[in-house]
Write a protein that holds these residues in place. Sequence first.
Motif, PDB file in Angstrom:
ATOM      1  N   GLU A 203       0.846  -1.196   0.000  1.00 55.24           N
ATOM      2  CA  GLU A 203       0.000   0.000   0.000  1.00 55.24           C
ATOM      3  C   GLU A 203       0.884   1.250   0.000  1.00 55.24           C
ATOM      4  O   GLU A 203       1.664   1.441  -0.923  1.00 55.24           O
ATOM      5  N   GLU A 204       0.826   2.087   1.041  1.00 59.18           N
ATOM      6  CA  GLU A 204       1.620   3.314   1.026  1.00 59.18           C
ATOM      7  C   GLU A 204       3.041   3.110   1.533  1.00 59.18           C
ATOM      8  O   GLU A 204       3.843   4.048   1.565  1.00 59.18           O
ATOM      9  N   HIS A 205       3.377   1.896   1.936  1.00 59.54           N
ATOM     10  CA  HIS A 205       4.705   1.606   2.464  1.00 59.54           C
ATOM     11  C   HIS A 205       5.542   0.906   1.404  1.00 59.54           C
ATOM     12  O   HIS A 205       5.056  -0.008   0.731  1.00 59.54           O
ATOM     13  N   GLN A 206       6.803   1.323   1.269  1.00 57.52           N
ATOM     14  CA  GLN A 206       7.661   0.623   0.321  1.00 57.52           C
ATOM     15  C   GLN A 206       9.134   0.919   0.569  1.00 57.52           C
ATOM     16  O   GLN A 206       9.493   1.920   1.190  1.00 57.52           O
ATOM     17  N   PHE A 207       9.966   0.018   0.055  1.00 54.61           N
ATOM     18  CA  PHE A 207      11.404   0.294   0.011  1.00 54.61           C
ATOM     19  C   PHE A 207      11.940  -0.136  -1.341  1.00 54.61           C
ATOM     20  O   PHE A 207      11.383  -1.006  -2.018  1.00 54.61           O
ATOM     21  N   ILE A 208      13.019   0.519  -1.749  1.00 53.42           N
ATOM     22  CA  ILE A 208      13.738   0.169  -2.968  1.00 53.42           C
ATOM     23  C   ILE A 208      15.194  -0.046  -2.592  1.00 53.42           C
ATOM     24  O   ILE A 208      15.815   0.807  -1.947  1.00 53.42           O
ATOM     25  N   HIS A 209      15.716  -1.201  -2.981  1.00 56.75           N
ATOM     26  CA  HIS A 209      17.128  -1.503  -2.739  1.00 56.75           C
ATOM     27  C   HIS A 209      17.848  -1.423  -4.080  1.00 56.75           C
ATOM     28  O   HIS A 209      17.707  -2.304  -4.920  1.00 56.75           O
ATOM     29  N   LYS A 239      19.490   4.915 -12.165  1.00 55.77           N
ATOM     30  CA  LYS A 239      19.460   5.491 -10.823  1.00 55.77           C
ATOM     31  C   LYS A 239      18.480   6.657 -10.759  1.00 55.77           C
ATOM     32  O   LYS A 239      17.710   6.770  -9.799  1.00 55.77           O
ATOM     33  N   LYS A 240      18.501   7.519 -11.765  1.00 64.73           N
ATOM     34  CA  LYS A 240      17.560   8.644 -11.775  1.00 64.73           C
ATOM     35  C   LYS A 240      16.125   8.144 -11.802  1.00 64.73           C
ATOM     36  O   LYS A 240      15.256   8.655 -11.072  1.00 64.73           O
ATOM     37  N   ARG A 241      15.863   7.146 -12.635  1.00 62.69           N
ATOM     38  CA  ARG A 241      14.503   6.598 -12.730  1.00 62.69           C
ATOM     39  C   ARG A 241      14.011   6.113 -11.379  1.00 62.69           C
ATOM     40  O   ARG A 241      12.918   6.471 -10.929  1.00 62.69           O
ATOM     41  N   TRP A 242      14.799   5.284 -10.721  1.00 62.84           N
ATOM     42  CA  TRP A 242      14.353   4.678  -9.465  1.00 62.84           C
ATOM     43  C   TRP A 242      14.397   5.656  -8.302  1.00 62.84           C
ATOM     44  O   TRP A 242      13.562   5.600  -7.399  1.00 62.84           O
ATOM     45  N   LEU A 243      15.373   6.577  -8.312  1.00 64.18           N
ATOM     46  CA  LEU A 243      15.430   7.583  -7.259  1.00 64.18           C
ATOM     47  C   LEU A 243      14.247   8.534  -7.353  1.00 64.18           C
ATOM     48  O   LEU A 243      13.627   8.880  -6.334  1.00 64.18           O
ATOM     49  N   ASP A 244      13.906   8.950  -8.568  1.00 63.46           N
ATOM     50  CA  ASP A 244      12.725   9.800  -8.744  1.00 63.46           C
ATOM     51  C   ASP A 244      11.470   9.095  -8.237  1.00 63.46           C
ATOM     52  O   ASP A 244      10.608   9.707  -7.596  1.00 63.46           O
ATOM     53  N   GLU A 245      11.370   7.808  -8.537  1.00 61.72           N
ATOM     54  CA  GLU A 245      10.212   7.033  -8.086  1.00 61.72           C
ATOM     55  C   GLU A 245      10.180   6.945  -6.564  1.00 61.72           C
ATOM     56  O   GLU A 245       9.119   7.063  -5.935  1.00 61.72           O
ATOM     57  N   ALA A 246      11.358   6.721  -5.955  1.00 62.43           N
ATOM     58  CA  ALA A 246      11.429   6.612  -4.490  1.00 62.43           C
ATOM     59  C   ALA A 246      10.997   7.908  -3.817  1.00 62.43           C
ATOM     60  O   ALA A 246      10.252   7.902  -2.837  1.00 62.43           O
ATOM     61  N   ILE A 247      11.465   9.043  -4.342  1.00 61.02           N
ATOM     62  CA  ILE A 247      11.111  10.335  -3.751  1.00 61.02           C
ATOM     63  C   ILE A 247       9.624  10.616  -3.947  1.00 61.02           C
ATOM     64  O   ILE A 247       8.935  11.060  -3.020  1.00 61.02           O
ATOM     65  N   LYS A 248       9.116  10.336  -5.123  1.00 60.01           N
ATOM     66  CA  LYS A 248       7.703  10.563  -5.418  1.00 60.01           C
ATOM     67  C   LYS A 248       6.806   9.732  -4.512  1.00 60.01           C
ATOM     68  O   LYS A 248       5.783  10.223  -4.010  1.00 60.01           O
ATOM     69  N   GLU A 249       7.175   8.476  -4.290  1.00 62.55           N
ATOM     70  CA  GLU A 249       6.334   7.555  -3.526  1.00 62.55           C
ATOM     71  C   GLU A 249       6.669   7.531  -2.038  1.00 62.55           C
ATOM     72  O   GLU A 249       6.018   6.827  -1.261  1.00 62.55           O
ATOM     73  N   GLY A 250       7.686   8.271  -1.607  1.00 63.01           N
ATOM     74  CA  GLY A 250       8.085   8.254  -0.204  1.00 63.01           C
ATOM     75  C   GLY A 250       8.692   6.939   0.224  1.00 63.01           C
ATOM     76  O   GLY A 250       8.557   6.517   1.382  1.00 63.01           O
ATOM     77  N   ALA A 251       9.378   6.274  -0.692  1.00 66.91           N
ATOM     78  CA  ALA A 251       9.965   4.962  -0.402  1.00 66.91           C
ATOM     79  C   ALA A 251      11.272   5.095   0.360  1.00 66.91           C
ATOM     80  O   ALA A 251      12.032   6.052   0.182  1.00 66.91           O
ATOM     81  N   TRP A 252      11.529   4.119   1.211  1.00 65.14           N
ATOM     82  CA  TRP A 252      12.835   3.989   1.837  1.00 65.14           C
ATOM     83  C   TRP A 252      13.839   3.492   0.803  1.00 65.14           C
ATOM     84  O   TRP A 252      13.511   2.646  -0.034  1.00 65.14           O
ATOM     85  N   LEU A 253      15.056   4.012   0.867  1.00 61.00           N
ATOM     86  CA  LEU A 253      16.175   3.464   0.114  1.00 61.00           C
ATOM     87  C   LEU A 253      17.063   2.730   1.105  1.00 61.00           C
ATOM     88  O   LEU A 253      17.483   3.300   2.120  1.00 61.00           O
ATOM     89  N   THR A 254      17.330   1.459   0.836  1.00 62.13           N
ATOM     90  CA  THR A 254      18.121   0.647   1.758  1.00 62.13           C
ATOM     91  C   THR A 254      19.503   0.391   1.164  1.00 62.13           C
ATOM     92  O   THR A 254      19.680   0.368  -0.055  1.00 62.13           O
ATOM     93  N   PHE A 255      20.497   0.189   2.056  1.00 58.38           N
ATOM     94  CA  PHE A 255      21.887   0.098   1.616  1.00 58.38           C
ATOM     95  C   PHE A 255      22.580  -1.159   2.163  1.00 58.38           C
ATOM     96  O   PHE A 255      22.381  -1.530   3.320  1.00 58.38           O
ATOM     97  N   TYR A 256      23.390  -1.743   1.326  1.00 65.36           N
ATOM     98  CA  TYR A 256      24.237  -2.895   1.663  1.00 65.36           C
ATOM     99  C   TYR A 256      25.648  -2.441   2.052  1.00 65.36           C
ATOM    100  O   TYR A 256      26.286  -3.020   2.915  1.00 65.36           O
ATOM    101  N   HIS A 257      26.129  -1.370   1.382  1.00 67.26           N
ATOM    102  CA  HIS A 257      27.517  -0.926   1.557  1.00 67.26           C
ATOM    103  C   HIS A 257      27.690   0.233   2.530  1.00 67.26           C
ATOM    104  O   HIS A 257      28.797   0.442   3.031  1.00 67.26           O
ATOM    105  N   ASP A 258      26.675   1.014   2.765  1.00 67.50           N
ATOM    106  CA  ASP A 258      26.823   2.265   3.506  1.00 67.50           C
ATOM    107  C   ASP A 258      27.275   2.007   4.939  1.00 67.50           C
ATOM    108  O   ASP A 258      26.641   1.252   5.678  1.00 67.50           O
TER     109      ASP A 258
END
Length: 287
Positions: A203-209, A239-258
């Motif tokens: 629903e309104e919750h999501q993450f993109i890795h 990256k631009k495609r998915w980052l734009d989508e994440a910001i638009k949808e309020g998605a979390w971005l998760t990290f393996y390396h950070d």
Amino acid sequence: METLTVGNAKLTWLQGGVTHMDGGAMFGVVPKPLWSKKYPVNDRNQIELRTDPILLELSGKRYLIDAGIGNDKLTEKQLRNFGVCEESSIDRSLSQLGLSTASIDAVLMTHMHFDHASGLTKWDGEELVPTFENATIYVSQVEWEEVTEPNMRSVNTYWEDNWRPIKHQVKTFSHHMKIDEGLGMWHTSGHSNGHAIIRYIDEEHQFIHMADLMPTHAHRNPLWVLAYDDYPVTSVHEKKRWLDEAIKEGAWLTFYHDAIYRAVQFNEKGEHAQSVAREQYAYPVHK
């Protein structure tokens, strides 16, 4: 261990090891005076990069996003060159959660470079065997083809020790694969020809890795891509495609390396709306 709940999914970061890679290579053509304001660098021009798999618990299943750097898989020269000061302790991480490697139902491999795939196999005496004995291992078809038949550039990061013992567990996909309700993998290319990202929507919750399309929070600028990328222009666009989508949808971005953040939500100004910081990180946090 840091955790994050996104809808019905629970994410827990395990201890998969740490490398220290050349900062210039990790930020490509971006000048050091710019990227070093965003991410700390040591006196050898190396930046700390975790290799921490994410345990994803969803619908009674346990998934692992990538596999860590493993144990006793690198030579002394490789340990030195890659700045490895800590190898995997995934067994211990899982044990603290009342789990074991046998508890993992599937491993979602964004790509098969050694720092993501070395943990797929382990030593049993003189023999390499699967680490996650009951797991299906998902990887894009393009990536699997490159792994099993590497070219003169990729042969140095696609190691036979990391794929041959687990080839009977592998399930490939072309463009997109549904893994579970709301959970899928998408082939992007860019960092490697077979690179994939992972997205979960509830629903309104999501993450993109985005894996190595955006290895740290400091790579938020779509133009800041790695010198290691096989197809850097593709990386920029994906990256631009998915980052734009994440910001638009309020998605979390998760990290393996950070080494600083486990996950970040960015607002439209590029600021952190919310974040999950890595508790053990000793340097000042950069936003």
